[in-house]
Design a protein around this motif. Sequence first.
Motif, PDB file in Angstrom:
ATOM      1  N   GLY A   1       0.704  -1.414   0.037  1.00  0.00           N
ATOM      2  CA  GLY A   1       0.054  -0.015  -0.107  1.00  0.00           C
ATOM      3  C   GLY A   1       0.921   1.307   0.179  1.00  0.00           C
ATOM      4  N   ASP A   2       2.318   1.280   0.081  1.00  0.00           N
ATOM      5  CA  ASP A   2       2.544   2.660  -0.165  1.00  0.00           C
ATOM      6  C   ASP A   2       2.997   3.148  -1.516  1.00  0.00           C
ATOM      7  N   LYS A   3       2.702   4.282  -1.828  1.00  0.00           N
ATOM      8  CA  LYS A   3       2.682   4.711  -2.788  1.00  0.00           C
ATOM      9  C   LYS A   3       4.001   4.901  -3.116  1.00  0.00           C
ATOM     10  N   LEU A   4       3.701   4.903  -5.208  1.00  0.00           N
ATOM     11  CA  LEU A   4       5.377   4.887  -5.445  1.00  0.00           C
ATOM     12  C   LEU A   4       5.435   6.355  -6.415  1.00  0.00           C
ATOM     13  N   TYR A   5       4.755   6.298  -6.776  1.00  0.00           N
ATOM     14  CA  TYR A   5       4.158   7.447  -8.410  1.00  0.00           C
ATOM     15  C   TYR A   5       2.815   7.894  -8.571  1.00  0.00           C
ATOM     16  N   GLU A   6       2.840   8.995  -9.260  1.00  0.00           N
ATOM     17  CA  GLU A   6       1.113   8.904  -9.940  1.00  0.00           C
ATOM     18  C   GLU A   6       1.278   9.356 -11.584  1.00  0.00           C
ATOM     19  N   GLU A   7       0.618   8.298 -11.865  1.00  0.00           N
ATOM     20  CA  GLU A   7       0.715   9.064 -14.135  1.00  0.00           C
ATOM     21  C   GLU A   7       0.028  10.055 -13.887  1.00  0.00           C
ATOM     22  N   ARG A   8      -0.530  11.049 -14.185  1.00  0.00           N
ATOM     23  CA  ARG A   8      -1.196  12.049 -15.350  1.00  0.00           C
ATOM     24  C   ARG A   8      -1.410  11.905 -16.416  1.00  0.00           C
ATOM     25  N   HIS A   9      -2.307  11.713 -16.913  1.00  0.00           N
ATOM     26  CA  HIS A   9      -2.861  11.004 -18.437  1.00  0.00           C
ATOM     27  C   HIS A   9      -3.981  12.196 -18.714  1.00  0.00           C
ATOM     28  N   SER A  10      -2.782  12.421 -20.841  1.00  0.00           N
ATOM     29  CA  SER A  10      -4.619  13.624 -21.131  1.00  0.00           C
ATOM     30  C   SER A  10      -4.183  13.181 -22.315  1.00  0.00           C
ATOM     31  N   VAL A  11      -5.339  12.608 -22.828  1.00  0.00           N
ATOM     32  CA  VAL A  11      -5.891  11.831 -24.343  1.00  0.00           C
ATOM     33  C   VAL A  11      -6.469  12.848 -24.391  1.00  0.00           C
ATOM     34  N   ASP A  12      -6.522  13.295 -26.486  1.00  0.00           N
ATOM     35  CA  ASP A  12      -6.853  14.149 -27.531  1.00  0.00           C
ATOM     36  C   ASP A  12      -7.597  12.763 -28.050  1.00  0.00           C
ATOM     37  N   GLY A  13      -8.320  13.679 -28.873  1.00  0.00           N
ATOM     38  CA  GLY A  13      -8.871  12.448 -30.186  1.00  0.00           C
ATOM     39  C   GLY A  13     -10.442  13.684 -30.571  1.00  0.00           C
ATOM     40  N   THR A  14     -10.752  12.356 -31.202  1.00  0.00           N
ATOM     41  CA  THR A  14     -12.541  12.512 -31.771  1.00  0.00           C
ATOM     42  C   THR A  14     -13.871  12.237 -32.007  1.00  0.00           C
ATOM     43  N   CYS A  15     -14.633  12.652 -31.729  1.00  0.00           N
ATOM     44  CA  CYS A  15     -15.453  11.487 -32.011  1.00  0.00           C
ATOM     45  C   CYS A  15     -16.188  11.146 -33.680  1.00  0.00           C
ATOM     46  N   GLU A  16     -16.316   9.497 -33.397  1.00  0.00           N
ATOM     47  CA  GLU A  16     -16.434   8.893 -34.471  1.00  0.00           C
ATOM     48  C   GLU A  16     -17.546   8.328 -34.511  1.00  0.00           C
ATOM     49  N   ASP A  17     -18.781   7.908 -34.703  1.00  0.00           N
ATOM     50  CA  ASP A  17     -19.932   7.274 -34.992  1.00  0.00           C
ATOM     51  C   ASP A  17     -20.268   7.159 -33.637  1.00  0.00           C
ATOM     52  N   GLY A  18     -19.852   8.463 -32.619  1.00  0.00           N
ATOM     53  CA  GLY A  18     -20.069   8.234 -31.301  1.00  0.00           C
ATOM     54  C   GLY A  18     -19.316   7.755 -30.669  1.00  0.00           C
ATOM     55  N   VAL A  19     -17.750   7.529 -30.843  1.00  0.00           N
ATOM     56  CA  VAL A  19     -17.274   6.801 -30.168  1.00  0.00           C
ATOM     57  C   VAL A  19     -16.365   7.239 -29.706  1.00  0.00           C
ATOM     58  N   PHE A  20     -15.184   7.471 -28.990  1.00  0.00           N
ATOM     59  CA  PHE A  20     -13.872   8.700 -29.065  1.00  0.00           C
ATOM     60  C   PHE A  20     -12.730   7.505 -29.291  1.00  0.00           C
ATOM     61  N   ARG A  21     -11.826   8.232 -30.211  1.00  0.00           N
ATOM     62  CA  ARG A  21     -11.486   8.029 -30.830  1.00  0.00           C
ATOM     63  C   ARG A  21      -9.739   8.848 -30.733  1.00  0.00           C
ATOM     64  N   PRO A  22      -9.150   7.333 -29.765  1.00  0.00           N
ATOM     65  CA  PRO A  22      -7.841   8.963 -29.453  1.00  0.00           C
ATOM     66  C   PRO A  22      -7.046   8.967 -30.806  1.00  0.00           C
ATOM     67  N   GLN A  23      -6.193  10.141 -30.673  1.00  0.00           N
ATOM     68  CA  GLN A  23      -4.967  10.953 -31.493  1.00  0.00           C
ATOM     69  C   GLN A  23      -4.023  10.827 -30.341  1.00  0.00           C
ATOM     70  N   GLY A  24      -3.754  11.810 -29.487  1.00  0.00           N
ATOM     71  CA  GLY A  24      -2.759  11.417 -28.931  1.00  0.00           C
ATOM     72  C   GLY A  24      -2.640  11.737 -27.572  1.00  0.00           C
ATOM     73  N   HIS A  25      -1.832  10.719 -27.078  1.00  0.00           N
ATOM     74  CA  HIS A  25      -1.442  11.064 -25.653  1.00  0.00           C
ATOM     75  C   HIS A  25      -0.359  10.956 -24.579  1.00  0.00           C
ATOM     76  N   GLN A  26      -0.624  11.815 -23.993  1.00  0.00           N
ATOM     77  CA  GLN A  26       0.173  12.558 -22.930  1.00  0.00           C
ATOM     78  C   GLN A  26       0.343  11.402 -20.796  1.00  0.00           C
ATOM     79  N   VAL A  27       1.737  11.556 -21.355  1.00  0.00           N
ATOM     80  CA  VAL A  27       1.377  10.980 -19.709  1.00  0.00           C
ATOM     81  C   VAL A  27       2.864  11.741 -18.744  1.00  0.00           C
ATOM     82  N   ALA A  28       2.723  11.885 -17.722  1.00  0.00           N
ATOM     83  CA  ALA A  28       3.486  12.748 -16.972  1.00  0.00           C
ATOM     84  C   ALA A  28       3.553  11.606 -15.723  1.00  0.00           C
ATOM     85  N   TYR A  29       4.325  11.559 -15.221  1.00  0.00           N
ATOM     86  CA  TYR A  29       4.734  10.614 -14.558  1.00  0.00           C
ATOM     87  C   TYR A  29       5.610  10.940 -13.052  1.00  0.00           C
TER      88      TYR A  29
END
Length: 246
Positions: free
Chosen positions: A35-63
């Motif tokens: 249960g000891d905390k190691l790190y945190e991931e911060r995710h940001s994903v941009d994308g489009t809606c195609e036929d009502g469903v999310f389609r990711p394009q770019g994804h950034q992760v900072a640790y």
Amino acid sequence: MTNANWTLSLMLMAATLPVMAGDYRFTGTATTKEGDKLYEERHSVDGTCEDGVFRPQGHQVAYHKPDGDDSFARKELEYDASVLRPIVNFSQPTFNETMKIDYPEAETLVINWDKPDGESEQFDVEYPSNTVVDAGFDNFVRQNWKSVVAGESVEFRFLGPTRGEHYGFVLEPAENERVEADHVVQIRPTGMVLRFLVDPIVLGYSDTGALSDYLGLTNIRKNQDENHTAHIRYSVDTYPDCELTP
């Protein structure tokens, strides 16, 4: 064509075009078995809606280390060609490690890995269409959401980037006392030898299709020779403007 027909044609064409979906943001907290905390991931994903469903394009992760303002590692993914096989740029400066995965031609990927020991390796890997790379596993689960909900298994190939090879894996229902989620699955090797060497990765998902848990080996180093095994619990900060699953 009359003005009315022209207007209708434009409306129908616009309805079929993808529209920006807004950012999908979520945060993961990685902990040890104790249960000891190691790190945190911060995710940001941009994308489009195609036929009502999310389609990711770019994804950034900072640790980030616990309570740390500056990131100690970063990952960038581009899903332009495939949501299952993103271009990957990963850097972990603390260990002088970088990895890039790119696709110079059809059905071939190239891995350039600068290792913590100062050595570099390059792999040229041919792959079939059912191959999944890095965080593409998350999109693979959502692409097969009906099978997940129905408790069915799906076989695929998964890239082992530090080995320069892809291996047979299966996505299947699972139970794990540490993961409480609407849907619990695991991805595990199907080959006999690899099954003894690699533990399954257990995943939890909410009914919306958002990743809630990751339990297994991570890409963050514990030391020069091994990576952390962690339980990462995710919380959604903002959803996109359309559904995550078909």
